[in-house]
Design an enzyme around this catalytic site. Structure first.
Site, PDB file in Angstrom:
ATOM      1  N   GLU A 104      -2.146  -7.673  -8.802  1.00  0.00           N
ATOM      2  CA  GLU A 104      -1.603  -8.161  -7.586  1.00  0.00           C
ATOM      3  C   GLU A 104      -2.508  -7.903  -6.366  1.00  0.00           C
ATOM      4  O   GLU A 104      -2.999  -6.732  -6.231  1.00  0.00           O
ATOM      5  CB  GLU A 104      -0.144  -7.671  -7.241  1.00  0.00           C
ATOM      6  CG  GLU A 104       0.493  -8.332  -6.315  1.00  0.00           C
ATOM      7  CD  GLU A 104       2.150  -7.806  -6.177  1.00  0.00           C
ATOM      8  OE1 GLU A 104       2.870  -7.719  -7.189  1.00  0.00           O
ATOM      9  OE2 GLU A 104       2.499  -7.722  -5.175  1.00  0.00           O
ATOM     10  N   ASP A 106      -2.194  -8.287  -2.172  1.00  0.00           N
ATOM     11  CA  ASP A 106      -0.884  -8.652  -1.374  1.00  0.00           C
ATOM     12  C   ASP A 106      -1.497  -8.735   0.211  1.00  0.00           C
ATOM     13  O   ASP A 106      -1.837  -7.686   0.915  1.00  0.00           O
ATOM     14  CB  ASP A 106       0.016  -7.573  -1.236  1.00  0.00           C
ATOM     15  CG  ASP A 106       0.814  -7.545  -2.545  1.00  0.00           C
ATOM     16  OD1 ASP A 106       1.123  -8.542  -3.104  1.00  0.00           O
ATOM     17  OD2 ASP A 106       1.338  -6.613  -2.861  1.00  0.00           O
ATOM     18  N   GLU A 108       1.385  -8.965   3.391  1.00  0.00           N
ATOM     19  CA  GLU A 108       2.811  -8.990   3.860  1.00  0.00           C
ATOM     20  C   GLU A 108       2.750  -8.917   5.331  1.00  0.00           C
ATOM     21  O   GLU A 108       2.250  -8.107   5.774  1.00  0.00           O
ATOM     22  CB  GLU A 108       3.404  -7.931   3.271  1.00  0.00           C
ATOM     23  CG  GLU A 108       3.943  -8.273   1.490  1.00  0.00           C
ATOM     24  CD  GLU A 108       5.083  -7.432   1.023  1.00  0.00           C
ATOM     25  OE1 GLU A 108       5.864  -7.658   0.294  1.00  0.00           O
ATOM     26  OE2 GLU A 108       4.805  -6.129   1.382  1.00  0.00           O
ATOM     27  N   ASN A 123      -1.934  -4.631  -0.110  1.00  0.00           N
ATOM     28  CA  ASN A 123      -1.944  -3.672  -1.321  1.00  0.00           C
ATOM     29  C   ASN A 123      -2.733  -4.348  -2.498  1.00  0.00           C
ATOM     30  O   ASN A 123      -2.901  -5.645  -2.404  1.00  0.00           O
ATOM     31  CB  ASN A 123      -0.560  -3.574  -1.687  1.00  0.00           C
ATOM     32  CG  ASN A 123      -0.369  -2.175  -2.429  1.00  0.00           C
ATOM     33  OD1 ASN A 123      -1.207  -1.305  -2.730  1.00  0.00           O
ATOM     34  ND2 ASN A 123       1.051  -1.849  -2.606  1.00  0.00           N
ATOM     35  N   TRP A 198      14.015  -2.086   5.416  1.00  0.00           N
ATOM     36  CA  TRP A 198      12.664  -1.102   5.716  1.00  0.00           C
ATOM     37  C   TRP A 198      11.678  -1.917   6.344  1.00  0.00           C
ATOM     38  O   TRP A 198      10.717  -1.065   7.058  1.00  0.00           O
ATOM     39  CB  TRP A 198      12.140  -0.810   4.177  1.00  0.00           C
ATOM     40  CG  TRP A 198      11.518  -2.067   3.338  1.00  0.00           C
ATOM     41  CD1 TRP A 198      12.286  -2.926   2.511  1.00  0.00           C
ATOM     42  CD2 TRP A 198      10.337  -2.798   3.557  1.00  0.00           C
ATOM     43  NE1 TRP A 198      11.456  -3.905   2.194  1.00  0.00           N
ATOM     44  CE2 TRP A 198      10.413  -4.048   2.664  1.00  0.00           C
ATOM     45  CE3 TRP A 198       9.147  -2.424   4.447  1.00  0.00           C
ATOM     46  CZ2 TRP A 198       9.258  -4.786   2.658  1.00  0.00           C
ATOM     47  CZ3 TRP A 198       8.169  -3.382   4.062  1.00  0.00           C
ATOM     48  CH2 TRP A 198       8.068  -4.426   3.069  1.00  0.00           C
ATOM     49  N   GLY A 202      10.831   0.891   9.792  1.00  0.00           N
ATOM     50  CA  GLY A 202      11.320   1.703   8.829  1.00  0.00           C
ATOM     51  C   GLY A 202      12.704   1.286   8.537  1.00  0.00           C
ATOM     52  O   GLY A 202      13.446   1.916   7.830  1.00  0.00           O
TER      53      GLY A 202
END
Ligand SMILES: *[C@@H]1O[C@H](CO)[C@@H](O)[C@H](O)[C@H]1NC(C)=O
Ligand SMILES: *[C@@H]1O[C@H](CO)[C@@H](O)[C@H](O)[C@H]1NC(C)=O
Length: 293
Positions: A104, A106, A108, A123, A198, A202
């Site tokens: 994968e 990523d 985001e 990621n 999250w 956070g």
């Protein structure tokens, strides 16, 4: 009026011209390349296929995926992110294979309160293992206009770029025992969803549903330089036959010195998290690829 050809030849020629125009870069459209996969009408393809919008409300988000699977590619998409108070929302745009040892790549985009910066989270997973996050602020407001987010994925490296500026390079470190995504074809996926447990500070800032529906927009998808996977084999037909002598140069492309300078500029000014410097997280030592320059 003397005609140089019989009408059937003229029509054939005309058709060839139309067909070659239709398959050229300018004529891509979301109907050809993508399927809306979820969201019950919240994802829409508009303007004859030039524009795709995803939306999110309290009941559901939405998403789409590419019809093609790719094994390596240079893939561009322009995105305009959810404007205003987007706190709690996440717009994910990524490549992924499937199975338990998936690969994968990523992007985001983590929303924020009006006027506060989005986080661009990246990621890379290889064979089911990720934990390679790098996060950035952007040097512009990603909700004010469309910007181009690109992934160059070839056998030696993965380069993430924003408007042509590289922000991250993940090199093939197989020689150090680190798996690299290179044998599982991936599809392109995107989704807009609620992650207020999250995403923003956070999880401290919750989604404000009075602002719904939230909408992100997509246009100018380009995968002209990519290897399309079909029934067990990959074909890297290059559409840029006219413009470049080696249409597949991207398959061994690397950062030139100017691009390396830009990458450094982004990393020193806009990077806010790098797993490779998070020693606390890896008490047994940083992952091996982190020692590559
Ligand atoms: C994932 O699995 C399905 C069927 O199990 C397959 O059709 C698809 O092409 C696979 N790959 C990707 C990248 O989605
Ligand atoms: C939201 O804004 C705050 C304050 O500027 C910042 O600390 C945070 O990194 C921003 N982004 C997200 C996704 O929380």
């Amino acid at each position: 009026m003397a005609s140089p050809c019989t009408s059937s030849i003229c029509i054939t020629t005309l058709l060839l011209v139309v067909v070659s125009w239709a398959t050229s870069a300018s004529a891509r459209n979301f109907y050809q390349d993508f399927d809306v996969t979820w969201g019950d009408g919240r994802a829409q393809i508009l303007n004859n296929g030039d524009l795709l919008t995803l939306s999110l409300d309290k009941a559901s988000g939405s998403g789409f995926q590419s019809k093609n699977e790719y094994l390596f590619g240079k893939i561009d998409m322009q995105l305009k992110l959810v404007p205003g108070n987007s706190a709690g929302t996440v717009t994910a745009y990524y490549l992924s294979s499937n199975g338990s040892t998936w690969d994968e790549i990523d992007f985001e985009f983590l929303g924020n309160l009006s006027g506060d910066p989005y986080i661009l989270h990246t990621n890379v997973f290889s064979q089911g293992k990720g934990n390679r996050e790098q996060q950035f602020y952007l040097w512009f407001d990603p909700t004010a206009d469309f910007h181009t987010y690109s992934i160059l994925w070839n056998p030696q490296r993965i380069i993430f770029s924003v408007d042509g500026t590289p922000i991250r390079e993940f090199k093939n470190a197989e020689s150090m025992g680190v798996p690299f995504p290179k044998s599982q074809p991936m599809r392109i996926f995107s989704s807009l969803w609620n992650a207020d447990d999250w995403a923003t500070r956070g999880g401290l800032v919750k989604t404000d549903w009075t602002q719904a529906p939230f909408t992100a927009s997509y246009r100018n998808f380009n995968a002209d330089n990519a290897c399309v996977w079909s029934s067990g084999s990959s074909s890297c037909a290059s559409s840029s036959s006219s413009s470049s002598s080696d249409g597949n140069a991207w398959l061994s492309e690397e950062l030139d010195s100017t691009s390396q300078e830009k990458l450094k500029w982004v990393q020193s000014n806009y990077m806010i998290y790098n797993y490779c410097t998070d020693a606390k997280r890896f008490p047994q030592g940083l992952p091996p690829e982190c020692t590559m320059s």
